[in-house]
Scaffold this motif. Structure first.
Motif, mmCIF file in Angstrom:
data_model
loop_
_atom_site.group_PDB
_atom_site.id
_atom_site.type_symbol
_atom_site.label_atom_id
_atom_site.label_comp_id
_atom_site.label_asym_id
_atom_site.label_seq_id
_atom_site.Cartn_x
_atom_site.Cartn_y
_atom_site.Cartn_z
ATOM 1 N N GLY A 136 1.447 -5.688 -2.509
ATOM 2 C CA GLY A 136 0.034 -6.063 -2.537
ATOM 3 C C GLY A 136 -0.859 -4.944 -2.038
ATOM 4 N N LEU A 137 -0.422 -4.250 -0.975
ATOM 5 C CA LEU A 137 -1.185 -3.110 -0.461
ATOM 6 C C LEU A 137 -1.255 -2.003 -1.502
ATOM 7 N N TRP A 138 -0.143 -1.733 -2.177
ATOM 8 C CA TRP A 138 -0.131 -0.704 -3.221
ATOM 9 C C TRP A 138 -1.084 -1.082 -4.358
ATOM 10 N N LEU A 139 -1.074 -2.351 -4.776
ATOM 11 C CA LEU A 139 -1.988 -2.801 -5.824
ATOM 12 C C LEU A 139 -3.445 -2.676 -5.377
ATOM 13 N N LEU A 140 -3.715 -3.004 -4.117
ATOM 14 C CA LEU A 140 -5.073 -2.889 -3.580
ATOM 15 C C LEU A 140 -5.539 -1.450 -3.582
ATOM 16 N N LEU A 141 -4.697 -0.552 -3.074
ATOM 17 C CA LEU A 141 -5.072 0.865 -3.022
ATOM 18 C C LEU A 141 -5.236 1.451 -4.421
ATOM 19 N N ASP A 142 -4.432 0.980 -5.361
ATOM 20 C CA ASP A 142 -4.513 1.469 -6.730
ATOM 21 C C ASP A 142 -5.767 0.970 -7.442
ATOM 22 N N LEU B 115 -12.776 1.029 -0.302
ATOM 23 C CA LEU B 115 -11.761 0.890 0.753
ATOM 24 C C LEU B 115 -12.379 1.049 2.134
ATOM 25 N N VAL B 116 -13.450 1.841 2.232
ATOM 26 C CA VAL B 116 -14.144 1.999 3.518
ATOM 27 C C VAL B 116 -14.927 0.732 3.840
ATOM 28 N N ARG B 117 -15.533 0.126 2.812
ATOM 29 C CA ARG B 117 -16.332 -1.085 3.031
ATOM 30 C C ARG B 117 -15.463 -2.320 3.300
ATOM 31 N N LEU B 118 -14.230 -2.317 2.846
ATOM 32 C CA LEU B 118 -13.355 -3.488 2.981
ATOM 33 C C LEU B 118 -13.152 -3.910 4.441
#
Length: 163
Positions: free
Chosen positions: A30-36, A43-46
């Motif tokens: 899930g983290l890989w999918l999010l970063l992709d 990603l900074v605003r998340l």
């Protein structure tokens, strides 16, 4: 009390370890999918958005829920109110659930709506839904209240049966 054998203990530990490993793998996927899927500025605003969600939950929603629960509990301790408190609690539950489901649509709609993505007026529809739930809850409350016209009889002491 039965004692577990060593083989049974190892089997349980093995199952737990396998489930933990599967959970870690799904989390990393899930983290890989999010970063992709997200751009670096997003990603900074998340974390800021997640922090705001925690603050809104802890300093607004939780105190509001506790206050409403306390008020309903205080109200329900009156004479003969135990008979109708279910209608109030159920109405509040449905209003809360539908609001929780509607929040993403209401926030996403914002201003400058793209009618091909969100073609409906979600604020109006949500308000109509909440009004319908409250009216239905009020009708049930009134019907239950009028059914128990013997409020001053022996059964009003709160015991079940009352005969």
């Amino acid at each position: 009390m039965k004692r577990r054998t060593k083989a049974a203990s190892h089997g349980i530990l093995g199952t737990r370890a396998a489930l933990a490993a599967a959970g870690v793998c799904f989390g990393l996927w899930g983290l890989w999918l999010l970063l992709d899927a997200m751009e670096p500025p997003a990603l900074v605003r998340l974390p800021i958005w997640l922090g705001g969600a925690v603050v809104a939950d802890d300093f607004f929603l939780v105190p509001l829920t506790l206050t409403v629960g306390w008020l309903v509990t205080r109200w329900s301790t009156g004479p003969d109110r135990h008979r109708t408190v279910g209608a109030v609690r159920t109405t509040l539950l449905y209003v809360g659930l539908t609001t929780l489901i509607a929040i993403p649509l209401l926030v996403r709609q914002g201003t400058g709506v793209n009618p091909t993505v969100l073609p409906r007026d979600y604020l109006r529809d949500w308000l109509l839904l909440e009004a319908t739930i409250v009216v239905a809850g009020a009708v049930v409350f009134v019907v239950q209240r009028s059914r128990f016209t013997f409020s001053r009889s022996r059964a009003s002491s709160g015991d079940i049966g009352g005969r």
